[in-house]
Design a protein around this motif. Structure first.
Motif, PDB file in Angstrom:
ATOM      1  N   VAL A  19       6.976  14.508 128.971  1.00 19.42           N
ATOM      2  CA  VAL A  19       6.447  14.809 127.606  1.00 19.42           C
ATOM      3  C   VAL A  19       7.130  13.803 126.810  1.00 19.42           C
ATOM      4  N   THR A  20       6.273  13.225 125.851  1.00 21.22           N
ATOM      5  CA  THR A  20       6.584  12.157 125.178  1.00 21.22           C
ATOM      6  C   THR A  20       6.758  12.258 123.715  1.00 21.22           C
ATOM      7  N   LEU A  21       7.915  11.807 123.196  1.00 20.43           N
ATOM      8  CA  LEU A  21       8.355  11.999 121.943  1.00 20.43           C
ATOM      9  C   LEU A  21       8.005  10.962 121.063  1.00 20.43           C
ATOM     10  N   SER A  22       7.374  11.139 119.695  1.00 23.39           N
ATOM     11  CA  SER A  22       7.099   9.845 118.966  1.00 23.39           C
ATOM     12  C   SER A  22       8.218   9.752 118.174  1.00 23.39           C
ATOM     13  N   CYS A  23       8.062   8.240 117.615  1.00 20.17           N
ATOM     14  CA  CYS A  23       9.004   7.791 116.833  1.00 20.17           C
ATOM     15  C   CYS A  23       8.419   6.573 116.013  1.00 20.17           C
ATOM     16  N   GLU A  24       8.148   6.690 114.772  1.00 23.20           N
ATOM     17  CA  GLU A  24       7.449   5.610 113.981  1.00 23.20           C
ATOM     18  C   GLU A  24       8.202   5.274 112.809  1.00 23.20           C
ATOM     19  N   GLN A  25       8.619   3.885 112.600  1.00 25.69           N
ATOM     20  CA  GLN A  25       9.081   3.511 111.272  1.00 25.69           C
ATOM     21  C   GLN A  25       8.327   2.392 110.670  1.00 25.69           C
ATOM     22  N   ASN A  26       8.351   2.486 109.187  1.00 24.66           N
ATOM     23  CA  ASN A  26       7.723   1.631 108.573  1.00 24.66           C
ATOM     24  C   ASN A  26       8.744   0.890 107.445  1.00 24.66           C
ATOM     25  N   LEU A  27       9.928   0.638 108.093  1.00 28.93           N
ATOM     26  CA  LEU A  27      10.972  -0.031 107.492  1.00 28.93           C
ATOM     27  C   LEU A  27      11.284  -1.525 107.738  1.00 28.93           C
ATOM     28  N   ASN A  28      10.179  -1.989 108.667  1.00 26.79           N
ATOM     29  CA  ASN A  28      10.330  -3.453 109.148  1.00 26.79           C
ATOM     30  C   ASN A  28      11.535  -3.670 109.859  1.00 26.79           C
ATOM     31  N   HIS A  29      11.817  -2.727 110.347  1.00 22.43           N
ATOM     32  CA  HIS A  29      13.507  -2.920 111.269  1.00 22.43           C
ATOM     33  C   HIS A  29      12.979  -3.511 112.702  1.00 22.43           C
ATOM     34  N   ILE A  46      20.379   6.978 124.631  1.00 29.15           N
ATOM     35  CA  ILE A  46      19.571   6.902 125.531  1.00 29.15           C
ATOM     36  C   ILE A  46      18.945   5.420 126.202  1.00 29.15           C
ATOM     37  N   TYR A  47      18.323   4.930 125.162  1.00 34.34           N
ATOM     38  CA  TYR A  47      17.736   3.524 125.247  1.00 34.34           C
ATOM     39  C   TYR A  47      17.758   2.974 123.647  1.00 34.34           C
ATOM     40  N   TYR A  48      17.855   1.775 123.789  1.00 39.77           N
ATOM     41  CA  TYR A  48      17.388   1.010 122.527  1.00 39.77           C
ATOM     42  C   TYR A  48      16.842  -0.443 122.596  1.00 39.77           C
ATOM     43  N   SER A  49      16.027  -0.749 121.595  1.00 41.52           N
ATOM     44  CA  SER A  49      15.190  -1.832 121.660  1.00 41.52           C
ATOM     45  C   SER A  49      15.487  -2.923 120.508  1.00 41.52           C
ATOM     46  N   GLN A  50      15.683  -4.250 120.702  1.00 33.32           N
ATOM     47  CA  GLN A  50      15.798  -4.991 119.512  1.00 33.32           C
ATOM     48  C   GLN A  50      14.622  -5.968 119.434  1.00 33.32           C
ATOM     49  N   ILE A  51      13.626  -5.917 120.224  1.00 37.46           N
ATOM     50  CA  ILE A  51      12.438  -6.547 119.984  1.00 37.46           C
ATOM     51  C   ILE A  51      11.233  -5.992 120.690  1.00 37.46           C
ATOM     52  N   VAL A  52      10.155  -6.207 120.242  1.00 36.35           N
ATOM     53  CA  VAL A  52       8.801  -5.778 120.749  1.00 36.35           C
ATOM     54  C   VAL A  52       8.967  -6.248 122.412  1.00 36.35           C
ATOM     55  N   TYR A  89      16.519  15.472 119.835  1.00 34.63           N
ATOM     56  CA  TYR A  89      16.623  13.938 120.164  1.00 34.63           C
ATOM     57  C   TYR A  89      16.283  13.378 118.845  1.00 34.63           C
ATOM     58  N   LEU A  90      17.174  12.346 118.691  1.00 35.56           N
ATOM     59  CA  LEU A  90      17.183  11.578 117.374  1.00 35.56           C
ATOM     60  C   LEU A  90      16.584  10.093 117.605  1.00 35.56           C
ATOM     61  N   CYS A  91      15.846   9.623 116.759  1.00 31.46           N
ATOM     62  CA  CYS A  91      15.513   8.282 116.806  1.00 31.46           C
ATOM     63  C   CYS A  91      15.974   7.591 115.441  1.00 31.46           C
ATOM     64  N   ALA A  92      16.421   6.088 115.725  1.00 30.37           N
ATOM     65  CA  ALA A  92      16.936   5.504 114.746  1.00 30.37           C
ATOM     66  C   ALA A  92      16.342   4.144 114.589  1.00 30.37           C
ATOM     67  N   SER A  93      16.609   3.516 113.629  1.00 29.29           N
ATOM     68  CA  SER A  93      16.259   2.060 113.454  1.00 29.29           C
ATOM     69  C   SER A  93      17.190   1.200 112.353  1.00 29.29           C
ATOM     70  N   SER A  94      17.329   0.040 112.745  1.00 30.44           N
ATOM     71  CA  SER A  94      18.218  -0.633 111.984  1.00 30.44           C
ATOM     72  C   SER A  94      17.827  -2.211 111.772  1.00 30.44           C
ATOM     73  N   ILE A  95      18.103  -3.100 110.880  1.00 37.32           N
ATOM     74  CA  ILE A  95      17.961  -4.266 111.035  1.00 37.32           C
ATOM     75  C   ILE A  95      18.841  -5.019 112.148  1.00 37.32           C
ATOM     76  N   LEU A  96      18.525  -6.203 112.499  1.00 37.45           N
ATOM     77  CA  LEU A  96      19.551  -6.885 113.266  1.00 37.45           C
ATOM     78  C   LEU A  96      20.345  -7.914 112.522  1.00 37.45           C
ATOM     79  N   GLY A  97      21.716  -7.695 112.836  1.00 38.93           N
ATOM     80  CA  GLY A  97      22.561  -8.817 112.290  1.00 38.93           C
ATOM     81  C   GLY A  97      23.536  -9.074 113.157  1.00 38.93           C
TER      82      GLY A  97
END
Lengths: 115, 109
Positions: A19-29, A46-52, A89-97
């Motif tokens: 099963v695939t869970l969707s997560c979309e953000q428009n914060l430009n993070h 579970i996983y994180y990503s800093q760049i495409v 399941y929770l998805c989150a986003s942030s800026i890189l600093g």
């Protein structure tokens, strides 16, 4: 309105199905994260990503897979190899600093129940 | 390893103060605090970077003792809206982030 959307809110699947869970953000993070939360427990990464097109495993990556083809999107696939997939399941986003983890903005979550 | 939070739960009357502690067995780069209300997503409160700084806004503040690998969250003159579960998240020098199991705070009128 800027924010993070997760869909669906509730998801039911039969054992053995991916099963695939969707997560979309428009914060430009740049950074996005997936957490699992079980009753009475904290958040486990579970996983994180800093760049495409790049992502790193968290504490409990086994049985999960992700992709990051677009900056705005970070879908999580719960595979049949995950022994106990029923969870919130929770998805989150942030800026890189400084460091990989900054103030994280969370989506509303998806509650997955595997029958 | 997951940081240890204490207490697990606390019940207050409006106007009372509370302290929530978070300790780690590993050297820390930063500590994060979040509050989650029932059925909702966690909301960011503050980040503390190593250096022993103290941060706060309104009546919620926090300290970080990097030598002891501990952080404390202080809630002063609690309000009903403070109810929820408070999580600390720790980031170590290897850039691993872990969240504690949470402290459930209930504020009663």
């Amino acid at each position: 309105d800027g924010g993070i959307t997760q869909s669906p809110k509730y998801l039911f699947r039969k054992e053995g199905q991916n099963v695939t869970l969707s997560c979309e953000q428009n914060l430009n993070h740049d950074a996005m994260y997936w957490y699992r939360q079980d009753p009475g427990q904290g958040l486990r990464l579970i996983y994180y990503s800093q760049i495409v097109n790049d992502f790193q495993k968290g504490d409990i990556a086994e049985g999960y897979s992700v992709s990051r083809e677009k900056k705005e999107s970070f879908p999580l696939t719960v595979t049949s190899a995950q022994k106990n997939p029923t969870a919130f399941y929770l998805c989150a986003s942030s800026i890189l600093g400084q460091g990989a983890f900054n103030e994280q903005f969370f989506g509303p979550g998806t509650r997955l129940t595997v029958l | 390893q997951q940081p240890v939070q204490s207490p697990q739960a606390v019940i207050l009357r409006e106007g009372e103060d509370a302290v929530i502690n978070c300790s780690s067995s590993k050297a820390l780069y930063s500590v994060h605090w979040y509050r989650q209300k029932h059925g909702e997503a966690p909301v960011f409160l503050m980040i503390l970077l190593k250096g022993g700084e103290q941060k706060g806004h309104e009546k919620i503040s926090a300290s970080f003792n990097e030598k002891k690998q501990q952080s404390s969250l202080y809630l002063t003159a609690s309000q009903l809206s403070y109810s929820g579960t408070y999580f600390c998240g720790t980031v170590n020098n290897n850039n691993d982030m872990r969240f504690g199991a949470g402290t459930r705070l209930t504020v009663k009128p």
